[in-house]
Motif scaffolding. Structure first.
Motif, PDB file in Angstrom:
ATOM      1  N   GLU A  32      39.742  18.681  30.682  1.00 37.83           N
ATOM      2  CA  GLU A  32      40.129  17.266  30.614  1.00 37.83           C
ATOM      3  C   GLU A  32      41.238  17.083  31.644  1.00 37.83           C
ATOM      4  OE1 GLU A  32      40.907  14.782  26.787  1.00 37.83           O
ATOM      5  OE2 GLU A  32      42.859  15.505  27.501  1.00 37.83           O
ATOM      6  N   SER A  63      40.315  12.130  32.849  1.00 40.32           N
ATOM      7  CA  SER A  63      38.960  12.021  33.358  1.00 40.32           C
ATOM      8  C   SER A  63      38.354  13.409  33.494  1.00 40.32           C
ATOM      9  CB  SER A  63      38.970  11.294  34.709  1.00 40.32           C
ATOM     10  OG  SER A  63      37.662  10.944  35.106  1.00 40.32           O
ATOM     11  N   VAL A 125      39.234   9.089  27.622  1.00 40.35           N
ATOM     12  CA  VAL A 125      38.823   9.770  28.844  1.00 40.35           C
ATOM     13  C   VAL A 125      37.841   8.845  29.545  1.00 40.35           C
ATOM     14  CG1 VAL A 125      37.709  11.822  29.805  1.00 40.35           C
ATOM     15  CG2 VAL A 125      39.149  12.028  27.764  1.00 40.35           C
ATOM     16  N   VAL A 126      38.097   8.545  30.821  1.00 38.87           N
ATOM     17  CA  VAL A 126      37.239   7.622  31.566  1.00 38.87           C
ATOM     18  C   VAL A 126      36.438   8.379  32.621  1.00 38.87           C
ATOM     19  CG1 VAL A 126      38.813   5.686  31.200  1.00 38.87           C
ATOM     20  CG2 VAL A 126      38.990   7.023  33.300  1.00 38.87           C
ATOM     21  N   ALA A 127      35.322   7.814  32.992  1.00 35.86           N
ATOM     22  CA  ALA A 127      34.523   8.384  34.070  1.00 35.86           C
ATOM     23  C   ALA A 127      35.287   8.235  35.385  1.00 35.86           C
ATOM     24  CB  ALA A 127      33.178   7.671  34.157  1.00 35.86           C
ATOM     25  N   PRO A 128      35.203   9.208  36.260  1.00 35.95           N
ATOM     26  CA  PRO A 128      35.919   9.110  37.532  1.00 35.95           C
ATOM     27  C   PRO A 128      35.528   7.870  38.342  1.00 35.95           C
ATOM     28  CG  PRO A 128      34.807  11.244  37.340  1.00 35.95           C
ATOM     29  CD  PRO A 128      34.491  10.469  36.119  1.00 35.95           C
TER      30      PRO A 128
END
Length: 165
Positions: A32, A63, A125-128
């Motif tokens: 992470e 991310s 957590v986000v997508a890049p």
């Protein structure tokens, strides 16, 4: 060629044409990653990695490494000197009807005060690609949407103050 991200890695993000943004891996806990994207635009990919030492964080988010791994965000160097100065976000965790404060690296975990519980965010957590799109929109390429507001580095700075360093 596949690339493994390491803490301190400095990388480039495409904005438009030859315009590039610059980011850094500011933390890693079991894959992470904690990315910081700086408030600067470079007109070419010829960027000195140590330039991050004088830049201001614009976005900060947890991310994964997909964009680095696949080479979409090329690593241009590794700069560990500023890592201790980069604000690390703090999150809230709801467990058993009680709210806890938890540091980004999960090294601090304690009951949150009611004021902290109201201001802290849940770990996300986000997508890049969301970071890339936010940087583009911030720089006039594409539309800014509300979901990008949560990526601003101000949250990391404010919440990091809850854990004495």
């Amino acid at each position: 060629m596949k690339h493994k991200a390491r803490v301190g890695d400095v990388f480039l993000l495409p904005i438009e044409g030859s315009r590039m943004g610059i980011g850094q891996v500011a933390g890693d806990r079991q894959g992470e990653l904690y990315f910081v994207i700086y408030d600067v635009v470079h007109e070419t990919a010829e960027v000195e990695p140590a330039s991050v030492l004088r830049e201001t964080p614009l976005f900060a988010a947890l991310s994964m490494d997909a964009k680095i791994y696949h080479g979409d965000w090329p690593i241009i160097g590794n700069v560990p000197e500023n890592l201790a100065r980069i604000p690390q976000p703090v999150f809230k965790v709801d467990q058993g009807g009680q709210t806890f404060l938890e540091s980004r690296d999960r090294s601090v975990y304690r009951p949150a005060s009611s004021a902290e519980a109201e201001t802290l965010r849940l770990r996300t957590v986000v997508a890049p690609i969301r970071l890339e799109k936010a940087l583009k929109a911030y720089n006039g390429v594409g539309e800014w949407t509300e979901i990008y507001d949560d990526l601003r580095a101000g949250y990391a700075l404010q919440s990091s103050r809850l854990i004495p360093g």
